[in-house]
Scaffold this motif. Structure first.
Motif, PDB file in Angstrom:
ATOM      1  N   ALA A 185      78.708   9.671  18.577  1.00  0.00           N
ATOM      2  CA  ALA A 185      77.775  10.388  17.714  1.00  0.00           C
ATOM      3  C   ALA A 185      76.777   9.473  17.002  1.00  0.00           C
ATOM      4  CB  ALA A 185      78.528  11.210  16.699  1.00  0.00           C
ATOM      5  N   VAL A 186      77.242   8.305  16.600  1.00  0.00           N
ATOM      6  CA  VAL A 186      76.383   7.491  15.742  1.00  0.00           C
ATOM      7  C   VAL A 186      75.625   6.420  16.507  1.00  0.00           C
ATOM      8  CG1 VAL A 186      76.256   6.133  13.642  1.00  0.00           C
ATOM      9  CG2 VAL A 186      77.942   7.945  13.837  1.00  0.00           C
ATOM     10  N   LEU A 187      76.355   5.657  17.301  1.00  0.00           N
ATOM     11  CA  LEU A 187      75.678   4.557  17.990  1.00  0.00           C
ATOM     12  C   LEU A 187      74.674   5.072  19.005  1.00  0.00           C
ATOM     13  CD1 LEU A 187      78.421   1.810  18.429  1.00  0.00           C
ATOM     14  CD2 LEU A 187      76.705   2.115  16.637  1.00  0.00           C
ATOM     15  N   GLN A 188      74.943   6.275  19.481  1.00  0.00           N
ATOM     16  CA  GLN A 188      74.035   6.894  20.433  1.00  0.00           C
ATOM     17  C   GLN A 188      72.638   7.042  19.824  1.00  0.00           C
ATOM     18  OE1 GLN A 188      75.185  10.759  21.939  1.00  0.00           O
ATOM     19  NE2 GLN A 188      76.137   9.752  23.680  1.00  0.00           N
ATOM     20  N   SER A 189      72.626   7.364  18.544  1.00  0.00           N
ATOM     21  CA  SER A 189      71.343   7.568  17.878  1.00  0.00           C
ATOM     22  C   SER A 189      70.726   6.231  17.443  1.00  0.00           C
ATOM     23  CB  SER A 189      71.530   8.483  16.675  1.00  0.00           C
ATOM     24  OG  SER A 189      72.433   7.880  15.777  1.00  0.00           O
ATOM     25  N   GLU A 190      71.360   5.142  17.842  1.00  0.00           N
ATOM     26  CA  GLU A 190      70.864   3.795  17.573  1.00  0.00           C
ATOM     27  C   GLU A 190      70.580   3.546  16.096  1.00  0.00           C
ATOM     28  OE1 GLU A 190      67.718   2.660  20.235  1.00  0.00           O
ATOM     29  OE2 GLU A 190      68.695   3.713  21.884  1.00  0.00           O
ATOM     30  N   ASP A 208      74.708   3.983  -4.384  1.00  0.00           N
ATOM     31  CA  ASP A 208      74.607   5.445  -4.453  1.00  0.00           C
ATOM     32  C   ASP A 208      73.533   5.951  -3.503  1.00  0.00           C
ATOM     33  OD1 ASP A 208      76.032   4.657  -6.666  1.00  0.00           O
ATOM     34  OD2 ASP A 208      75.359   6.369  -7.865  1.00  0.00           O
ATOM     35  N   LYS A 209      72.386   5.335  -3.623  1.00  0.00           N
ATOM     36  CA  LYS A 209      71.230   5.767  -2.847  1.00  0.00           C
ATOM     37  C   LYS A 209      71.490   5.551  -1.357  1.00  0.00           C
ATOM     38  CE  LYS A 209      66.358   5.646  -3.994  1.00  0.00           C
ATOM     39  NZ  LYS A 209      65.283   4.724  -4.365  1.00  0.00           N
ATOM     40  N   GLU A 210      72.034   4.387  -1.073  1.00  0.00           N
ATOM     41  CA  GLU A 210      72.325   4.039   0.312  1.00  0.00           C
ATOM     42  C   GLU A 210      73.322   5.018   0.940  1.00  0.00           C
ATOM     43  OE1 GLU A 210      72.466   0.193   3.021  1.00  0.00           O
ATOM     44  OE2 GLU A 210      71.464   0.436   1.116  1.00  0.00           O
ATOM     45  N   LEU A 211      74.354   5.338   0.152  1.00  0.00           N
ATOM     46  CA  LEU A 211      75.372   6.285   0.639  1.00  0.00           C
ATOM     47  C   LEU A 211      74.725   7.624   0.965  1.00  0.00           C
ATOM     48  CD1 LEU A 211      78.581   5.911  -1.542  1.00  0.00           C
ATOM     49  CD2 LEU A 211      78.476   6.073   0.939  1.00  0.00           C
ATOM     50  N   ARG A 212      73.936   8.125   0.024  1.00  0.00           N
ATOM     51  CA  ARG A 212      73.265   9.420   0.228  1.00  0.00           C
ATOM     52  C   ARG A 212      72.457   9.411   1.518  1.00  0.00           C
ATOM     53  NH1 ARG A 212      72.750   9.953  -5.443  1.00  0.00           N
ATOM     54  NH2 ARG A 212      74.068  11.696  -6.085  1.00  0.00           N
ATOM     55  N   GLU A 213      71.693   8.348   1.679  1.00  0.00           N
ATOM     56  CA  GLU A 213      70.816   8.271   2.841  1.00  0.00           C
ATOM     57  C   GLU A 213      71.595   8.198   4.145  1.00  0.00           C
ATOM     58  OE1 GLU A 213      67.136   5.372   3.555  1.00  0.00           O
ATOM     59  OE2 GLU A 213      67.109   6.755   1.862  1.00  0.00           O
ATOM     60  N   GLU A 214      72.640   7.376   4.143  1.00  0.00           N
ATOM     61  CA  GLU A 214      73.417   7.228   5.380  1.00  0.00           C
ATOM     62  C   GLU A 214      74.150   8.503   5.742  1.00  0.00           C
ATOM     63  OE1 GLU A 214      75.869   4.129   6.495  1.00  0.00           O
ATOM     64  OE2 GLU A 214      74.486   2.518   5.966  1.00  0.00           O
ATOM     65  N   ARG A 245      73.240  11.487   4.975  1.00  0.00           N
ATOM     66  CA  ARG A 245      72.216  12.425   5.434  1.00  0.00           C
ATOM     67  C   ARG A 245      71.851  12.140   6.896  1.00  0.00           C
ATOM     68  NH1 ARG A 245      71.631  16.924   5.281  1.00  0.00           N
ATOM     69  NH2 ARG A 245      72.290  16.784   3.130  1.00  0.00           N
ATOM     70  N   GLN A 246      71.634  10.858   7.186  1.00  0.00           N
ATOM     71  CA  GLN A 246      71.286  10.478   8.559  1.00  0.00           C
ATOM     72  C   GLN A 246      72.403  10.827   9.536  1.00  0.00           C
ATOM     73  OE1 GLN A 246      70.223   6.373   8.977  1.00  0.00           O
ATOM     74  NE2 GLN A 246      68.481   6.543   7.579  1.00  0.00           N
ATOM     75  N   ALA A 247      73.628  10.504   9.113  1.00  0.00           N
ATOM     76  CA  ALA A 247      74.769  10.776   9.989  1.00  0.00           C
ATOM     77  C   ALA A 247      74.902  12.274  10.212  1.00  0.00           C
ATOM     78  CB  ALA A 247      76.045  10.228   9.363  1.00  0.00           C
ATOM     79  N   ALA A 248      74.712  13.062   9.141  1.00  0.00           N
ATOM     80  CA  ALA A 248      74.836  14.517   9.247  1.00  0.00           C
ATOM     81  C   ALA A 248      73.810  15.057  10.240  1.00  0.00           C
ATOM     82  CB  ALA A 248      74.648  15.161   7.884  1.00  0.00           C
ATOM     83  N   ASP A 249      72.604  14.511  10.186  1.00  0.00           N
ATOM     84  CA  ASP A 249      71.556  14.987  11.090  1.00  0.00           C
ATOM     85  C   ASP A 249      71.897  14.720  12.549  1.00  0.00           C
ATOM     86  OD1 ASP A 249      70.107  15.936   9.029  1.00  0.00           O
ATOM     87  OD2 ASP A 249      68.751  14.205   8.862  1.00  0.00           O
ATOM     88  N   SER A 250      72.705  13.686  12.773  1.00  0.00           N
ATOM     89  CA  SER A 250      73.063  13.390  14.159  1.00  0.00           C
ATOM     90  C   SER A 250      74.315  14.158  14.609  1.00  0.00           C
ATOM     91  CB  SER A 250      73.299  11.886  14.330  1.00  0.00           C
ATOM     92  OG  SER A 250      74.522  11.523  13.731  1.00  0.00           O
ATOM     93  N   MET A 251      74.953  14.869  13.669  1.00  0.00           N
ATOM     94  CA  MET A 251      76.146  15.652  14.029  1.00  0.00           C
ATOM     95  C   MET A 251      75.728  17.080  14.307  1.00  0.00           C
ATOM     96  SD  MET A 251      79.218  14.496  11.590  1.00  0.00           S
ATOM     97  CE  MET A 251      78.536  14.265  10.009  1.00  0.00           C
ATOM     98  N   HIS A 252      76.017  17.545  15.505  1.00  0.00           N
ATOM     99  CA  HIS A 252      75.640  18.916  15.829  1.00  0.00           C
ATOM    100  C   HIS A 252      76.868  19.716  16.211  1.00  0.00           C
ATOM    101  CE1 HIS A 252      71.433  18.104  15.428  1.00  0.00           C
ATOM    102  NE2 HIS A 252      71.604  16.995  16.161  1.00  0.00           N
ATOM    103  N   CYS A 253      76.953  20.843  15.605  1.00  0.00           N
ATOM    104  CA  CYS A 253      78.060  21.742  15.905  1.00  0.00           C
ATOM    105  C   CYS A 253      77.951  22.150  17.376  1.00  0.00           C
ATOM    106  CB  CYS A 253      77.945  22.970  14.998  1.00  0.00           C
ATOM    107  SG  CYS A 253      79.322  24.084  15.158  1.00  0.00           S
TER     108      CYS A 253
END
Lengths: 187, 169
Positions: free
Chosen positions: A113-118, B4-10, B12-20
């Motif tokens: 999931a993660v590394l794929q998105s680089e 804090d900021k870094e956690l929020r951003e990461e 968010r980014q990770a969530a965007d790459s997770m698709h149901c």
């Protein structure tokens, strides 16, 4: 779609309205899926739990207090389902096997999931190494933006406990982050 | 950047790459349909069960009564009517009338009819002496009112019984 707009649909869905069900699912599934996926790492388990969250949602809609936020109620159900699942898993698998499996799962998830998105998501992989008690606080605080008091309410534990878990989690993250990616800032 | 900021951003980014996964919809949909079926199925089942219990509760006493005289439901037994100067033949006559009543009226009407008649007969028995002579002066004012009420309620039912009897070819 906000809480207020969703409620009548949710009620219709619990009464058997198919189109209302579709609408509620569309409006909530990504959020439910992501919340679960942040706390549980096996794909099959995530799907099982998401399914259970929806079952719980239909069944306990009559308990929902419309004066409170729907989002809060939904996240409460989600976290409780994850906790139920963890409890069951704990009984099912012996500790040592569990640890072995978790390491595999982590690589599995990270690869796909993660590394794929680089993207370099070091902090996230560190959050995943925290114990569940700590990581759930981090997810609710930094992904869902809940106040520590709200988290205490949702997890049904004292605010003091949430505060100390939050503090401990950040301390761990800072420590580990400093050891890995943090070097770049120092030098 | 603060943690804090870094956690929020990461996150968010990770969530965007997770698709149901899309096929999860089918599964949730299936359990939803199961839930709806269960919910709908549950209440008629309960109703049926309650109706069943009610039916048994009614059938048991009526099965017991069916073997005895219908008139017993009003007078208790033929001995009661004999006390007020009636005979067994008269009792049989009443019984015959009640049987026609049962056949002509609906179940609920018949129940009402029996209940009203029973009350009326109790009043009648009270004012009738051993020789079958009635003395309406024995009734109190309230009892007289009750008598009148019973008579007006009984009249339409009575008419129905006799009317259908004459209408019969």
């Amino acid at each position: 779609m906000n809480d207020k707009e969703l409620l009548p649909w949710l009620e219709k869905a619990t009464l058997g309205d198919e189109s209302a069900f579709q609408l509620v699912y569309q409006a909530t599934h990504q959020d439910v899926y992501r919340t679960v996926a942040f706390l549980v790492y096996n794909k099959q388990d995530i799907e099982d739990i998401v399914n259970e969250v929806y079952m719980r949602m239909w069944r306990s809609f009559h308990n929902y207090d419309p004066n409170r936020s729907f989002r809060f109620w939904l996240h409460g159900i989600t976290v409780r389902q994850v906790q139920d699942w963890k409890r069951k898993a704990w009984r099912r698998i012996r500790l040592f096997e569990r640890n072995r499996q978790m390491t595999c799962e982590q690589f599995d998830w990270t690869d796909k999931a993660v590394l794929q998105s680089e993207m370099q998501l070091e902090l996230l992989s560190l959050v995943r190494q925290l114990s569940y008690k700590l990581s759930v606080v981090v997810i609710l605080r930094y992904f869902h933006d809940y106040a520590l008091e709200e988290i205490a309410d949702m997890l049904q534990i004292p605010v003091g406990t949430v505060k100390s878990r939050h503090h401990l989690a950040l301390k761990e993250l800072r420590k580990r982050f400093g050891m890995t990616g943090g070097d770049a800032y120092v030098h | 950047m603060s943690i804090d900021k870094e956690l929020r951003e990461e996150l968010r980014q990770a969530a965007d790459s997770m698709h149901c996964p899309p096929d999860l919809y089918e599964r949730v949909h299936q359990s939803y349909q199961h839930f709806v079926k269960e919910k709908r199925g549950r209440s008629p089942m309960k109703k049926r069960l309650l109706a069943g219990i009610a039916a048994v509760a009614i059938l048991i006493p009526s099965a017991v009564y069916a073997s005895s005289y219908l008139a017993d439901g009003i007078f208790g037994s033929s001995a009661a009517i004999e006390k007020i100067g009636g005979s067994k033949e008269e009792y049989q006559e009443i019984e015959g009338f009640l049987k026609t009543a049962k056949a002509k009226l609906t179940e609920d009407e018949f129940k009402e009819y029996m209940e009203l008649t029973k009350q009326l007969m109790q009043l009648k028995m009270k004012i009738t002496d051993k020789n079958g002579i009635r003395d309406e002066g024995k009734l109190t004012k309230e009892e007289q009112q009750q008598w009148e009420q019973l008579a007006t309620k009984l009249a339409p039912l009575f008419e129905k019984i006799t009317a259908t009897e004459t209408a019969k070819p």
